[in-house]
Motif scaffolding. Sequence first.
Motif, short mmCIF file in Angstrom:
data_model
loop_
_atom_site.label_atom_id
_atom_site.label_comp_id
_atom_site.label_asym_id
_atom_site.label_seq_id
_atom_site.Cartn_x
_atom_site.Cartn_y
_atom_site.Cartn_z
N GLN A 166 -3.90 -0.39 0.34
CA GLN A 166 -4.18 -1.38 1.38
C GLN A 166 -3.39 -2.66 1.16
O GLN A 166 -2.94 -3.31 2.12
CB GLN A 166 -5.68 -1.70 1.43
CG GLN A 166 -6.56 -0.53 1.86
CD GLN A 166 -7.01 0.28 0.66
OE1 GLN A 166 -6.33 0.32 -0.37
NE2 GLN A 166 -8.16 0.93 0.79
N TYR A 167 -3.22 -3.05 -0.11
CA TYR A 167 -2.43 -4.24 -0.41
C TYR A 167 -0.96 -4.04 -0.03
O TYR A 167 -0.30 -4.94 0.50
CB TYR A 167 -2.54 -4.58 -1.90
CG TYR A 167 -3.81 -5.32 -2.28
CD1 TYR A 167 -5.02 -4.97 -1.71
CD2 TYR A 167 -3.78 -6.35 -3.21
CE1 TYR A 167 -6.19 -5.62 -2.06
CE2 TYR A 167 -4.94 -7.02 -3.56
CZ TYR A 167 -6.15 -6.64 -2.99
OH TYR A 167 -7.30 -7.30 -3.32
N LYS A 168 -0.45 -2.84 -0.34
CA LYS A 168 0.94 -2.55 -0.03
C LYS A 168 1.18 -2.59 1.48
O LYS A 168 2.21 -3.08 1.94
CB LYS A 168 1.33 -1.18 -0.60
CG LYS A 168 1.27 -1.11 -2.12
CD LYS A 168 1.61 0.28 -2.63
CE LYS A 168 1.54 0.34 -4.15
NZ LYS A 168 1.85 1.70 -4.68
N GLU A 169 0.22 -2.05 2.23
CA GLU A 169 0.35 -2.02 3.68
C GLU A 169 0.34 -3.43 4.28
O GLU A 169 0.94 -3.66 5.34
CB GLU A 169 -0.79 -1.20 4.28
CG GLU A 169 -0.71 0.28 3.93
CD GLU A 169 -1.94 1.05 4.39
OE1 GLU A 169 -2.86 0.40 4.94
OE2 GLU A 169 -1.97 2.28 4.23
N GLU A 170 -0.32 -4.37 3.59
CA GLU A 170 -0.38 -5.75 4.07
C GLU A 170 0.70 -6.63 3.45
O GLU A 170 0.74 -7.84 3.67
CB GLU A 170 -1.75 -6.36 3.75
CG GLU A 170 -2.92 -5.69 4.45
CD GLU A 170 -2.87 -5.85 5.96
OE1 GLU A 170 -2.29 -6.86 6.43
OE2 GLU A 170 -3.40 -4.96 6.66
N GLY A 171 1.58 -6.02 2.66
CA GLY A 171 2.65 -6.79 2.03
C GLY A 171 2.19 -7.66 0.89
O GLY A 171 2.81 -8.69 0.59
N LEU A 172 1.12 -7.28 0.22
CA LEU A 172 0.57 -8.08 -0.87
C LEU A 172 0.81 -7.47 -2.24
O LEU A 172 0.16 -7.85 -3.21
CB LEU A 172 -0.96 -8.25 -0.65
CG LEU A 172 -1.39 -8.96 0.63
CD1 LEU A 172 -2.92 -8.95 0.75
CD2 LEU A 172 -0.88 -10.39 0.65
N CYS A 175 1.57 -10.12 -4.89
CA CYS A 175 0.71 -11.31 -5.04
C CYS A 175 0.19 -11.40 -6.47
O CYS A 175 -0.07 -10.38 -7.11
CB CYS A 175 -0.45 -11.28 -4.04
SG CYS A 175 -1.69 -10.03 -4.37
#
Length: 213
Positions: A166-172, A175
């Motif tokens: 989910q983080y990868k999909e949001e470009g995170l 972070c």
Amino acid sequence: QSCRKNQSQIENERLKEQIARQSAQLEKQKSDLSRFKESLDARRKELFLSPEQNLDAKNPDAARNLFGFPSFKEMVYTLNALFDILPPADLNPKTDTIHPFEQYLMAFMRIHTGMTVFAISLIFDRDRTWTGRIISASVKSIGSAGRDLSILDISEEFLEKTCPQQYKEEGLERCCAVPDGKDFKIYTTRKNTLFTRACYSDKVHASAVRCIS
């Protein structure tokens, strides 16, 4: 004079009857309190002796609602991993000591539910002052464990490998941190209305302190 004597006798009889009724009520209250304590003790044993075999089966939501753990089994594993303790083999409310496992349960109950020290001391059949000291010490130990867990030496390679999809999909995926906050219920102060209003939490619908990590 005879009339006054009769009135005095009547009044004495009335007082005797009143005392007898109050004594009967007091005895009933003592009996009710004794049964209530016995019920609490029996329930406490059911709750805290081999909890992974009890409440998870009878009430899957009990551990989450009382202590903030997904299950009693996970709670036992967590307390064992952090503090090297396991549930006691037996509970004896007559002894002067209380098992370390129960001490941490008191603390988690206080933290998660905001239950008063008096209520917790009643459940565990302990002195309120003593319960307060136990909870205070256990909360400090929990805080120390949380602080240690928050400064783990984690490599960049490990973070990249375990990054949620989910983080990868949001470009995170790059972070460095994701802040999170939790509100812990506290006593409502009445001495200063400014503090009373400032402490109110819409999240828990009560006075609280917010910890952000």
